[in-house]
Design a protein around this motif. Structure first.
Motif, PDB file in Angstrom:
ATOM      1  N   THR A  72      -2.543   3.373   0.713  1.00  0.00           N
ATOM      2  CA  THR A  72      -3.518   2.828  -0.242  1.00  0.00           C
ATOM      3  C   THR A  72      -3.147   2.372  -0.625  1.00  0.00           C
ATOM      4  O   THR A  72      -3.981   1.535  -1.485  1.00  0.00           O
ATOM      5  CB  THR A  72      -3.899   4.379  -1.364  1.00  0.00           C
ATOM      6  OG1 THR A  72      -2.798   4.353  -1.754  1.00  0.00           O
ATOM      7  CG2 THR A  72      -4.192   5.335  -0.152  1.00  0.00           C
ATOM      8  N   VAL A  73      -1.966   1.450  -0.548  1.00  0.00           N
ATOM      9  CA  VAL A  73      -1.913   0.368  -1.475  1.00  0.00           C
ATOM     10  C   VAL A  73      -2.706  -0.667  -1.307  1.00  0.00           C
ATOM     11  O   VAL A  73      -3.388  -1.155  -2.786  1.00  0.00           O
ATOM     12  CB  VAL A  73      -0.546  -0.725  -1.630  1.00  0.00           C
ATOM     13  CG1 VAL A  73      -0.023  -1.437  -1.647  1.00  0.00           C
ATOM     14  CG2 VAL A  73       0.887   0.483  -1.204  1.00  0.00           C
ATOM     15  N   THR A  74      -2.851  -0.810  -0.201  1.00  0.00           N
ATOM     16  CA  THR A  74      -4.405  -2.150   0.199  1.00  0.00           C
ATOM     17  C   THR A  74      -5.318  -1.848  -0.365  1.00  0.00           C
ATOM     18  O   THR A  74      -6.389  -2.871  -1.341  1.00  0.00           O
ATOM     19  CB  THR A  74      -4.084  -2.256   1.460  1.00  0.00           C
ATOM     20  OG1 THR A  74      -4.430  -1.625   2.188  1.00  0.00           O
ATOM     21  CG2 THR A  74      -2.642  -3.469   1.908  1.00  0.00           C
ATOM     22  N   ASP A  75      -5.878  -0.850  -0.928  1.00  0.00           N
ATOM     23  CA  ASP A  75      -7.386  -0.659  -0.851  1.00  0.00           C
ATOM     24  C   ASP A  75      -7.244  -0.344  -2.266  1.00  0.00           C
ATOM     25  O   ASP A  75      -8.300  -0.954  -3.032  1.00  0.00           O
ATOM     26  CB  ASP A  75      -7.451   1.018  -0.312  1.00  0.00           C
ATOM     27  CG  ASP A  75      -7.869   1.421   0.211  1.00  0.00           C
ATOM     28  OD1 ASP A  75      -8.054  -0.290   1.387  1.00  0.00           O
ATOM     29  OD2 ASP A  75      -7.874   2.395   0.987  1.00  0.00           O
ATOM     30  N   TYR A  76      -5.905  -0.517  -2.955  1.00  0.00           N
ATOM     31  CA  TYR A  76      -6.499   0.312  -4.157  1.00  0.00           C
ATOM     32  C   TYR A  76      -5.528  -0.974  -5.720  1.00  0.00           C
ATOM     33  O   TYR A  76      -5.788  -1.425  -6.430  1.00  0.00           O
ATOM     34  CB  TYR A  76      -5.199   1.393  -5.009  1.00  0.00           C
ATOM     35  CG  TYR A  76      -5.738   2.456  -4.523  1.00  0.00           C
ATOM     36  CD1 TYR A  76      -7.013   3.377  -4.235  1.00  0.00           C
ATOM     37  CD2 TYR A  76      -5.087   3.915  -4.472  1.00  0.00           C
ATOM     38  CE1 TYR A  76      -7.359   4.396  -3.631  1.00  0.00           C
ATOM     39  CE2 TYR A  76      -5.783   5.086  -4.227  1.00  0.00           C
ATOM     40  CZ  TYR A  76      -6.558   5.073  -3.801  1.00  0.00           C
ATOM     41  OH  TYR A  76      -7.437   6.430  -3.551  1.00  0.00           O
ATOM     42  N   PHE A  77      -4.584  -1.163  -4.443  1.00  0.00           N
ATOM     43  CA  PHE A  77      -3.594  -2.565  -5.737  1.00  0.00           C
ATOM     44  C   PHE A  77      -4.110  -4.202  -5.473  1.00  0.00           C
ATOM     45  O   PHE A  77      -4.105  -4.574  -4.525  1.00  0.00           O
ATOM     46  CB  PHE A  77      -2.511  -2.639  -6.002  1.00  0.00           C
ATOM     47  CG  PHE A  77      -2.753  -0.451  -6.030  1.00  0.00           C
ATOM     48  CD1 PHE A  77      -2.299  -0.585  -7.660  1.00  0.00           C
ATOM     49  CD2 PHE A  77      -2.489   0.242  -5.489  1.00  0.00           C
ATOM     50  CE1 PHE A  77      -2.030   0.858  -8.344  1.00  0.00           C
ATOM     51  CE2 PHE A  77      -2.197   1.327  -5.566  1.00  0.00           C
ATOM     52  CZ  PHE A  77      -2.064   1.517  -7.181  1.00  0.00           C
TER      53      PHE A  77
ATOM     54  N   SER B  48       1.465  -2.825   9.222  1.00  0.00           N
ATOM     55  CA  SER B  48       1.099  -3.843   9.795  1.00  0.00           C
ATOM     56  C   SER B  48      -0.529  -4.468  10.160  1.00  0.00           C
ATOM     57  O   SER B  48      -1.194  -5.639   9.974  1.00  0.00           O
ATOM     58  CB  SER B  48       2.143  -4.606  10.685  1.00  0.00           C
ATOM     59  OG  SER B  48       3.405  -4.125  10.293  1.00  0.00           O
ATOM     60  N   ARG B  49      -0.667  -3.232  10.882  1.00  0.00           N
ATOM     61  CA  ARG B  49      -2.042  -3.334  12.009  1.00  0.00           C
ATOM     62  C   ARG B  49      -2.710  -3.612  10.097  1.00  0.00           C
ATOM     63  O   ARG B  49      -3.967  -4.518  10.604  1.00  0.00           O
ATOM     64  CB  ARG B  49      -1.927  -2.224  12.364  1.00  0.00           C
ATOM     65  CG  ARG B  49      -1.838  -2.687  14.083  1.00  0.00           C
ATOM     66  CD  ARG B  49      -1.995  -1.776  14.963  1.00  0.00           C
ATOM     67  NE  ARG B  49      -2.388  -0.106  14.720  1.00  0.00           N
ATOM     68  CZ  ARG B  49      -1.100   0.659  14.890  1.00  0.00           C
ATOM     69  NH1 ARG B  49       0.180  -0.118  15.764  1.00  0.00           N
ATOM     70  NH2 ARG B  49      -0.788   1.409  14.807  1.00  0.00           N
ATOM     71  N   ALA B  50      -2.587  -2.531   9.654  1.00  0.00           N
ATOM     72  CA  ALA B  50      -3.714  -2.766   8.720  1.00  0.00           C
ATOM     73  C   ALA B  50      -3.976  -3.880   7.312  1.00  0.00           C
ATOM     74  O   ALA B  50      -4.768  -3.909   7.048  1.00  0.00           O
ATOM     75  CB  ALA B  50      -3.348  -1.346   8.066  1.00  0.00           C
ATOM     76  N   LEU B  51      -2.763  -3.908   7.495  1.00  0.00           N
ATOM     77  CA  LEU B  51      -3.075  -5.820   7.208  1.00  0.00           C
ATOM     78  C   LEU B  51      -3.198  -6.789   7.765  1.00  0.00           C
ATOM     79  O   LEU B  51      -3.919  -7.762   7.288  1.00  0.00           O
ATOM     80  CB  LEU B  51      -1.360  -6.411   6.430  1.00  0.00           C
ATOM     81  CG  LEU B  51      -0.985  -4.813   5.395  1.00  0.00           C
ATOM     82  CD1 LEU B  51       0.588  -5.344   5.441  1.00  0.00           C
ATOM     83  CD2 LEU B  51      -1.692  -5.328   3.753  1.00  0.00           C
TER      84      LEU B  51
ATOM     85  N   VAL C 256      -0.759  -8.819  -3.399  1.00  0.00           N
ATOM     86  CA  VAL C 256      -0.335  -7.662  -1.879  1.00  0.00           C
ATOM     87  C   VAL C 256      -0.554  -8.026  -0.645  1.00  0.00           C
ATOM     88  O   VAL C 256       0.720  -7.864   0.036  1.00  0.00           O
ATOM     89  CB  VAL C 256      -1.652  -6.317  -1.923  1.00  0.00           C
ATOM     90  CG1 VAL C 256      -0.891  -6.086  -0.189  1.00  0.00           C
ATOM     91  CG2 VAL C 256      -1.139  -5.739  -3.104  1.00  0.00           C
ATOM     92  N   SER C 257      -1.449  -9.344  -0.700  1.00  0.00           N
ATOM     93  CA  SER C 257      -1.378 -10.292   0.606  1.00  0.00           C
ATOM     94  C   SER C 257       0.204 -10.387   0.881  1.00  0.00           C
ATOM     95  O   SER C 257       0.498 -11.270   1.673  1.00  0.00           O
ATOM     96  CB  SER C 257      -2.204 -11.240   0.768  1.00  0.00           C
ATOM     97  OG  SER C 257      -2.375 -11.868   0.017  1.00  0.00           O
ATOM     98  N   GLU C 258       0.706 -11.481  -0.033  1.00  0.00           N
ATOM     99  CA  GLU C 258       2.095 -11.742   0.630  1.00  0.00           C
ATOM    100  C   GLU C 258       3.071 -10.875   0.118  1.00  0.00           C
ATOM    101  O   GLU C 258       4.086 -10.854   0.986  1.00  0.00           O
ATOM    102  CB  GLU C 258       2.143 -13.212  -0.953  1.00  0.00           C
ATOM    103  CG  GLU C 258       1.335 -14.239  -0.666  1.00  0.00           C
ATOM    104  CD  GLU C 258       1.383 -14.753  -1.835  1.00  0.00           C
ATOM    105  OE1 GLU C 258       1.975 -15.200  -2.461  1.00  0.00           O
ATOM    106  OE2 GLU C 258       0.214 -15.522  -2.442  1.00  0.00           O
TER     107      GLU C 258
ATOM    108  N   THR D 185      -0.944  -3.415 -10.370  1.00  0.00           N
ATOM    109  CA  THR D 185      -0.171  -3.683  -9.745  1.00  0.00           C
ATOM    110  C   THR D 185       0.408  -2.863  -9.519  1.00  0.00           C
ATOM    111  O   THR D 185       0.670  -1.892 -10.399  1.00  0.00           O
ATOM    112  CB  THR D 185       1.202  -4.453 -11.198  1.00  0.00           C
ATOM    113  OG1 THR D 185       0.016  -5.575 -11.373  1.00  0.00           O
ATOM    114  CG2 THR D 185       2.654  -4.561 -10.204  1.00  0.00           C
ATOM    115  N   ALA D 186       1.286  -1.810  -7.710  1.00  0.00           N
ATOM    116  CA  ALA D 186       1.823  -1.125  -7.774  1.00  0.00           C
ATOM    117  C   ALA D 186       3.265  -1.337  -7.771  1.00  0.00           C
ATOM    118  O   ALA D 186       3.556  -2.781  -7.175  1.00  0.00           O
ATOM    119  CB  ALA D 186       1.359  -0.802  -6.582  1.00  0.00           C
TER     120      ALA D 186
END
Lengths: 267, 309
Positions: A216-221, A263-266, A237-239, A50-51
């Motif tokens: 880096t949030v989406t990569d790590y957590f 947003s694009r990264a997501l 993370v996705s929600e 968790t971040a």
């Protein structure tokens, strides 16, 4: 659901407190007139990374410190694996911000890691070969084995951060709480730290990180907890890590371009 | 020098000076690392109102009530300093400054209101102590160390400072690990269950007791010097806290012995006739050792040279 009924008749499992490695209810902390953390609820998911995210001064570190009893909250309740903090201290490892200690302190790398074994050593227990071996193993896991006899002031910032992580590993905890472990470290250290944290997760441990790098949030957590004095969002993370929640947490402080990028990264 | 001369005249002042130096240097190691070393200075000032109040209550100059008054005042002061620091979010140096000037001023006012003509509370005595006067007249030589009758005539300062040194040593030995961890990383220390507030308070109270006992025997100038100089010099010789503490004991002993000998004989060697103050010379020696360590110590480069950014 069986048992575990608290005083007001709500079962702990229903409220999510029973299973959570770290659950915080109604936590308010103030350093003066203005609260740093206001009435925050947080339920950390077991076995996940968790971040804790938010702008500078949003109360990220304070939330962690209050949950650990390092600062005294004005109000609120903290449970660790369903029990009061004091009963579960042995299951928690904490990595403070690197800048919070004096690195000129006269001690060696191995001595810092051995501090992680102080519960086991007690007041007067002697450091034996197996304690040293454990400390060396932890240093090895963060790639710092060759630095065991160095004075801690001779290390670079990234190396100091890895020594702190090795100390946490020596504690053999189930819940790891890290305050800005990636702040001001080199790329190699960041890679080494995230590899160790992911291995902890694979071993079923729970990891909570105060984090500042949104990229880096989406990569790590797996999970995020967004805070700006009050809780903004919490969840996978996705929600919970969306342009809307980021806008709500950071307000005008986050450039629109950054939000678009995320947003694009997501997707 | 023969035992007949040395034992009655020099042995007890040397031992008292050495014990006092070590008793202050031991907690001084932690105080210097915690940037609280000036607490020695603070304590040496705040004992004044304690001594005056003890005199007012008992109406006599007797050692135990005065020491209890001094220790009480020192403990009130360290509790006040901690309270101001924590409640007011003020840096420790400022909190100390506020408390010790206020309490010292209150002591001066109290002293002024009492009849001091009959009381021997002069400043010079308090500052430099009276190490040379702590002689053991009942001794006739080394054999007196086994003579019960002669031992009864030992200056009472000697068992008092010896007992204090034992207490300080036991405290340091027993709480070595939590003291080290909480001095280095207070936040981490709290997460592993160390009660850092209580431990920090115990450390300054231990320092206060050491200071008061040493103050009574050798004066405040040695107390202030020994809290800072031996630990600071030792820090520049080593990068390990264990070794730092060992070196600080060596330096405290060396200051006490060399200072005492130089004060007694130095002027004679230089062709003068009078000895100089032993307390002043001991403090000077500790300063010279610190200066030498600052110039030649192998580990001086690291202190403050590496910023944690």
């Amino acid at each position: 659901m069986l048992g575990l009924v608290s005083n007001d008749g709500v079962t702990l499992e229903d409220s999510g407190l029973g299973e959570s490695p770290l659950a915080v209810r109604g936590l308010t902390v103030s350093y003066g007139q203005k609260p740093a953390v206001f009435s925050v609820d947080m339920t950390v998911q077991p076995g996940a990374m968790t971040a804790i995210i938010g702008p500078n001064g949003a109360g990220k570190s304070t939330l962690l410190k209050a949950a650990l009893g390092i600062v005294n909250p004005l109000s609120g309740q903290v449970t660790v694996f369903g029990q009061p903090l004091e009963a579960q201290r042995a299951r928690i490892a904490y990595v403070p911000q690197r800048a919070s200690v004096d690195w000129d302190f006269p001690t060696r790398v191995i001595d810092v890691v051995l501090m992680g074994l102080s519960r086991e050593l007690g007041l007067l227990g002697r450091v034996r070969a197996r304690h040293k071996a454990c400390a060396m193993d932890c240093l090895n896991r963060v790639g710092m084995r060759d630095f065991a006899d160095r004075q801690i002031g001779q290390l670079s910032g990234g190396q100091q951060q890895r020594v702190f992580l090795a100390r946490a590993l020596a504690q053999g905890a189930d819940l790891y709480l890290l305050d800005e472990p990636f702040a001001g470290v080199d790329a190699a250290t960041e890679k080494a730290i995230i590899a160790v944290l992911k291995s902890l997760k694979e071993a079923g441990k729970t990891v909570v990180v105060v984090h500042h790098d949104l990229a880096t949030v989406t990569d790590y957590f797996d999970h995020v907890f967004l805070i700006n004095t009050r809780k903004v969002a919490e969840g996978p993370v996705s929600e919970a890590f969306t342009a809307e929640t980021l806008q709500a947490a950071y307000g005008g402080r986050l450039a629109t371009a950054q939000i678009d990028q995320i947003s694009r990264a997501l997707g | 020098m023969s035992g007949e001369e040395f034992v009655p005249l020099s042995l007890t002042p040397l031992l008292i000076g050495t014990f006092a130096a070590i008793a202050c240097a031991l907690p001084g190691n932690f105080l210097v690392l915690r940037k609280q070393a000036l607490i020695g200075d603070a304590i040496s000032h705040v004992v004044l109102p304690g001594i005056v109040v003890a005199f007012l209550v008992t109406g006599a100059i007797s050692t135990w009530p005065m020491m209890l008054g001094a220790a009480g005042a020192a403990i009130v002061a360290v509790v006040l300093i901690e309270a101001i620091r924590r409640l007011g979010q003020i840096e420790p140096g400022a909190a100390m400054g506020v408390v010790f000037t206020t309490m010292f001023a209150a002591g001066v006012l109290l002293l002024e209101q009492t009849d001091t003509s009959t009381v021997h509370l002069d400043v010079e005595h308090a500052l430099y102590g009276n190490l040379e006067s702590l002689i053991w007249l009942d001794a006739t030589g080394w054999g007196s160390l086994l003579d019960v009758e002669a031992l009864a005539g030992l200056p009472p300062e000697l068992p008092r400072i010896a007992l204090t040194l034992v207490g300080v040593s036991v405290f340091t030995w027993l709480f070595w690990r939590p003291l080290k961890i909480s001095t280095f990383d207070e936040g981490f220390a709290r997460t592993i269950g160390i009660r850092t507030g209580a431990l920090g308070m115990a450390l300054v109270i231990t320092a206060a007791i050491a200071a008061v006992a040493a103050f009574d025997a050798v004066g405040s100038i040695i107390v202030i010097a020994m809290f800072i100089c031996p630990p600071a010099a030792a820090r520049m010789l080593t990068n390990r806290l264990e070794a730092q503490i060992a070196w600080s004991i060596v330096f405290a002993t060396a200051s006490a012995v060399s200072g005492y000998v130089l004060a007694g004989y130095g002027p004679l060697w230089l062709g003068g006739s009078d000895a100089v103050s032993a307390a002043g010379m001991i403090a000077t020696m500790s300063g010279l050792i610190l200066a030498a360590a600052a110039m030649f110590g192998p580990c001086r480069a690291h202190i403050g040279a590496h910023t944690s950014t």
